[in-house]
Design a protein around this motif. Sequence first.
Motif, PDB file in Angstrom:
ATOM      1  N   LYS A   7     -59.459  -1.092 -11.651  1.00 42.79           N
ATOM      2  CA  LYS A   7     -57.864  -1.097 -11.512  1.00 42.79           C
ATOM      3  C   LYS A   7     -57.242  -2.532 -11.695  1.00 42.79           C
ATOM      4  O   LYS A   7     -56.039  -2.670 -11.757  1.00 42.79           O
ATOM      5  CB  LYS A   7     -57.585  -0.563 -10.072  1.00 42.79           C
ATOM      6  CG  LYS A   7     -58.056   1.027 -10.001  1.00 42.79           C
ATOM      7  CD  LYS A   7     -57.570   1.572  -8.805  1.00 42.79           C
ATOM      8  CE  LYS A   7     -58.160   2.924  -8.521  1.00 42.79           C
ATOM      9  NZ  LYS A   7     -57.427   3.697  -7.616  1.00 42.79           N
ATOM     10  N   ILE A   8     -57.983  -3.641 -11.699  1.00 41.69           N
ATOM     11  CA  ILE A   8     -57.975  -4.749 -11.879  1.00 41.69           C
ATOM     12  C   ILE A   8     -58.189  -5.677 -13.134  1.00 41.69           C
ATOM     13  O   ILE A   8     -59.222  -5.374 -13.621  1.00 41.69           O
ATOM     14  CB  ILE A   8     -58.188  -5.715 -10.813  1.00 41.69           C
ATOM     15  CG1 ILE A   8     -57.915  -5.200  -9.345  1.00 41.69           C
ATOM     16  CG2 ILE A   8     -57.799  -7.344 -10.852  1.00 41.69           C
ATOM     17  CD1 ILE A   8     -56.603  -5.582  -9.100  1.00 41.69           C
ATOM     18  N   SER A   9     -57.143  -5.588 -14.085  1.00 45.07           N
ATOM     19  CA  SER A   9     -57.493  -6.341 -15.503  1.00 45.07           C
ATOM     20  C   SER A   9     -57.956  -7.642 -15.213  1.00 45.07           C
ATOM     21  O   SER A   9     -57.859  -8.491 -14.385  1.00 45.07           O
ATOM     22  CB  SER A   9     -56.259  -6.226 -16.322  1.00 45.07           C
ATOM     23  OG  SER A   9     -55.269  -7.355 -15.862  1.00 45.07           O
ATOM     24  N   VAL A  10     -58.513  -8.112 -16.305  1.00 45.50           N
ATOM     25  CA  VAL A  10     -59.051  -9.517 -16.347  1.00 45.50           C
ATOM     26  C   VAL A  10     -58.003 -10.588 -16.352  1.00 45.50           C
ATOM     27  O   VAL A  10     -57.982 -11.429 -15.601  1.00 45.50           O
ATOM     28  CB  VAL A  10     -59.917  -9.745 -17.700  1.00 45.50           C
ATOM     29  CG1 VAL A  10     -60.316 -11.148 -18.054  1.00 45.50           C
ATOM     30  CG2 VAL A  10     -61.123  -8.975 -17.833  1.00 45.50           C
ATOM     31  N   LYS A  11     -57.075 -10.237 -16.962  1.00 47.68           N
ATOM     32  CA  LYS A  11     -55.796 -11.341 -16.902  1.00 47.68           C
ATOM     33  C   LYS A  11     -55.064 -11.362 -15.465  1.00 47.68           C
ATOM     34  O   LYS A  11     -54.776 -12.576 -14.986  1.00 47.68           O
ATOM     35  CB  LYS A  11     -54.740 -10.719 -17.842  1.00 47.68           C
ATOM     36  CG  LYS A  11     -54.923 -10.779 -19.283  1.00 47.68           C
ATOM     37  CD  LYS A  11     -55.296 -12.353 -19.703  1.00 47.68           C
ATOM     38  CE  LYS A  11     -55.528 -12.279 -21.174  1.00 47.68           C
ATOM     39  NZ  LYS A  11     -55.973 -13.510 -21.697  1.00 47.68           N
ATOM     40  N   ARG A  12     -55.144 -10.077 -14.786  1.00 52.68           N
ATOM     41  CA  ARG A  12     -54.693 -10.065 -13.441  1.00 52.68           C
ATOM     42  C   ARG A  12     -55.518 -10.886 -12.705  1.00 52.68           C
ATOM     43  O   ARG A  12     -55.251 -11.715 -11.687  1.00 52.68           O
ATOM     44  CB  ARG A  12     -54.343  -8.526 -12.865  1.00 52.68           C
ATOM     45  CG  ARG A  12     -54.200  -8.633 -11.639  1.00 52.68           C
ATOM     46  CD  ARG A  12     -52.531  -8.985 -11.441  1.00 52.68           C
ATOM     47  NE  ARG A  12     -52.057  -8.549 -10.009  1.00 52.68           N
ATOM     48  CZ  ARG A  12     -51.546  -9.599  -9.488  1.00 52.68           C
ATOM     49  NH1 ARG A  12     -51.047 -10.543  -9.795  1.00 52.68           N
ATOM     50  NH2 ARG A  12     -51.275  -9.143  -8.084  1.00 52.68           N
ATOM     51  N   ALA A  13     -56.905 -10.667 -12.607  1.00 55.31           N
ATOM     52  CA  ALA A  13     -57.937 -11.426 -11.847  1.00 55.31           C
ATOM     53  C   ALA A  13     -57.794 -12.963 -12.102  1.00 55.31           C
ATOM     54  O   ALA A  13     -57.852 -13.752 -11.342  1.00 55.31           O
ATOM     55  CB  ALA A  13     -59.282 -10.905 -12.423  1.00 55.31           C
ATOM     56  N   MET A  14     -57.443 -13.117 -13.329  1.00 50.27           N
ATOM     57  CA  MET A  14     -57.246 -14.720 -13.502  1.00 50.27           C
ATOM     58  C   MET A  14     -56.090 -15.284 -13.034  1.00 50.27           C
ATOM     59  O   MET A  14     -55.999 -16.258 -12.439  1.00 50.27           O
ATOM     60  CB  MET A  14     -57.204 -14.779 -15.174  1.00 50.27           C
ATOM     61  CG  MET A  14     -58.587 -14.782 -15.875  1.00 50.27           C
ATOM     62  SD  MET A  14     -58.361 -14.669 -17.854  1.00 50.27           S
ATOM     63  CE  MET A  14     -57.781 -16.537 -17.947  1.00 50.27           C
ATOM     64  N   ILE A  32     -66.890 -12.021 -12.743  1.00 54.74           N
ATOM     65  CA  ILE A  32     -66.609 -11.951 -11.466  1.00 54.74           C
ATOM     66  C   ILE A  32     -66.219 -10.604 -11.185  1.00 54.74           C
ATOM     67  O   ILE A  32     -66.501 -10.194  -9.966  1.00 54.74           O
ATOM     68  CB  ILE A  32     -65.607 -13.114 -11.096  1.00 54.74           C
ATOM     69  CG1 ILE A  32     -66.177 -14.433 -11.034  1.00 54.74           C
ATOM     70  CG2 ILE A  32     -64.789 -12.915  -9.742  1.00 54.74           C
ATOM     71  CD1 ILE A  32     -64.987 -15.528 -11.283  1.00 54.74           C
ATOM     72  N   LEU A  33     -65.279  -9.992 -11.925  1.00 47.40           N
ATOM     73  CA  LEU A  33     -64.819  -8.722 -11.798  1.00 47.40           C
ATOM     74  C   LEU A  33     -65.950  -7.690 -11.552  1.00 47.40           C
ATOM     75  O   LEU A  33     -66.043  -6.946 -10.604  1.00 47.40           O
ATOM     76  CB  LEU A  33     -63.844  -8.237 -12.598  1.00 47.40           C
ATOM     77  CG  LEU A  33     -62.413  -8.682 -12.353  1.00 47.40           C
ATOM     78  CD1 LEU A  33     -61.639  -7.975 -13.602  1.00 47.40           C
ATOM     79  CD2 LEU A  33     -61.689  -7.934 -11.261  1.00 47.40           C
ATOM     80  N   ASP A  34     -66.910  -7.692 -12.434  1.00 42.63           N
ATOM     81  CA  ASP A  34     -68.130  -6.939 -12.619  1.00 42.63           C
ATOM     82  C   ASP A  34     -68.929  -7.192 -11.232  1.00 42.63           C
ATOM     83  O   ASP A  34     -69.330  -6.109 -10.277  1.00 42.63           O
ATOM     84  CB  ASP A  34     -68.951  -7.471 -13.462  1.00 42.63           C
ATOM     85  CG  ASP A  34     -68.729  -6.724 -14.897  1.00 42.63           C
ATOM     86  OD1 ASP A  34     -67.570  -5.724 -14.993  1.00 42.63           O
ATOM     87  OD2 ASP A  34     -68.982  -6.895 -16.010  1.00 42.63           O
ATOM     88  N   PHE A  35     -68.823  -8.304 -10.576  1.00 45.67           N
ATOM     89  CA  PHE A  35     -69.609  -8.594  -9.334  1.00 45.67           C
ATOM     90  C   PHE A  35     -69.017  -7.947  -8.239  1.00 45.67           C
ATOM     91  O   PHE A  35     -69.640  -7.225  -7.665  1.00 45.67           O
ATOM     92  CB  PHE A  35     -70.017 -10.105  -9.272  1.00 45.67           C
ATOM     93  CG  PHE A  35     -70.446 -10.377  -8.126  1.00 45.67           C
ATOM     94  CD1 PHE A  35     -72.008 -10.376  -7.823  1.00 45.67           C
ATOM     95  CD2 PHE A  35     -69.706 -10.968  -7.018  1.00 45.67           C
ATOM     96  CE1 PHE A  35     -72.205 -10.682  -6.549  1.00 45.67           C
ATOM     97  CE2 PHE A  35     -70.371 -11.424  -5.967  1.00 45.67           C
ATOM     98  CZ  PHE A  35     -71.654 -11.337  -5.554  1.00 45.67           C
ATOM     99  N   LEU A  36     -67.934  -8.037  -8.174  1.00 47.20           N
ATOM    100  CA  LEU A  36     -66.948  -7.604  -7.067  1.00 47.20           C
ATOM    101  C   LEU A  36     -67.064  -6.036  -7.171  1.00 47.20           C
ATOM    102  O   LEU A  36     -67.148  -5.698  -6.024  1.00 47.20           O
ATOM    103  CB  LEU A  36     -65.587  -7.997  -6.941  1.00 47.20           C
ATOM    104  CG  LEU A  36     -65.603  -9.652  -6.817  1.00 47.20           C
ATOM    105  CD1 LEU A  36     -63.926  -9.926  -6.931  1.00 47.20           C
ATOM    106  CD2 LEU A  36     -65.986 -10.037  -5.481  1.00 47.20           C
ATOM    107  N   TYR A  37     -67.058  -5.420  -8.212  1.00 48.97           N
ATOM    108  CA  TYR A  37     -67.138  -3.962  -8.439  1.00 48.97           C
ATOM    109  C   TYR A  37     -68.721  -3.508  -8.000  1.00 48.97           C
ATOM    110  O   TYR A  37     -68.642  -2.316  -7.331  1.00 48.97           O
ATOM    111  CB  TYR A  37     -66.882  -3.605  -9.785  1.00 48.97           C
ATOM    112  CG  TYR A  37     -65.164  -3.163 -10.199  1.00 48.97           C
ATOM    113  CD1 TYR A  37     -64.500  -2.087  -9.482  1.00 48.97           C
ATOM    114  CD2 TYR A  37     -64.491  -4.411 -10.740  1.00 48.97           C
ATOM    115  CE1 TYR A  37     -63.401  -1.909  -9.731  1.00 48.97           C
ATOM    116  CE2 TYR A  37     -63.246  -4.105 -10.822  1.00 48.97           C
ATOM    117  CZ  TYR A  37     -62.525  -2.961 -10.454  1.00 48.97           C
ATOM    118  OH  TYR A  37     -61.252  -2.847 -10.432  1.00 48.97           O
TER     119      TYR A  37
END
Length: 65
Positions: A7-14, A32-37
């Motif tokens: 639900k969070i895009s890479v650009k949004r995470a950045m 980082i997103l993969d780790f958090l998921y």
Amino acid sequence: MNFIDKKISVKRAMAILAKNGIQVDDTEASVILDFLYIIAKNHSKQEAKQNASYLKENSNHEKMA
């Protein structure tokens, strides 16, 4: 790993990380997103396991016999 329900895009995470003073590129943000998921997925599994054992402990099934 590939998560379908992201639900969070890479650009949004950045953007979120940059707002907190952390500068990352697309690849780093993706890791980082993969780790958090993964953490969130494991946390929900642990919670489900705890709920199942709680229900089993409080079941009336065995008490009725």
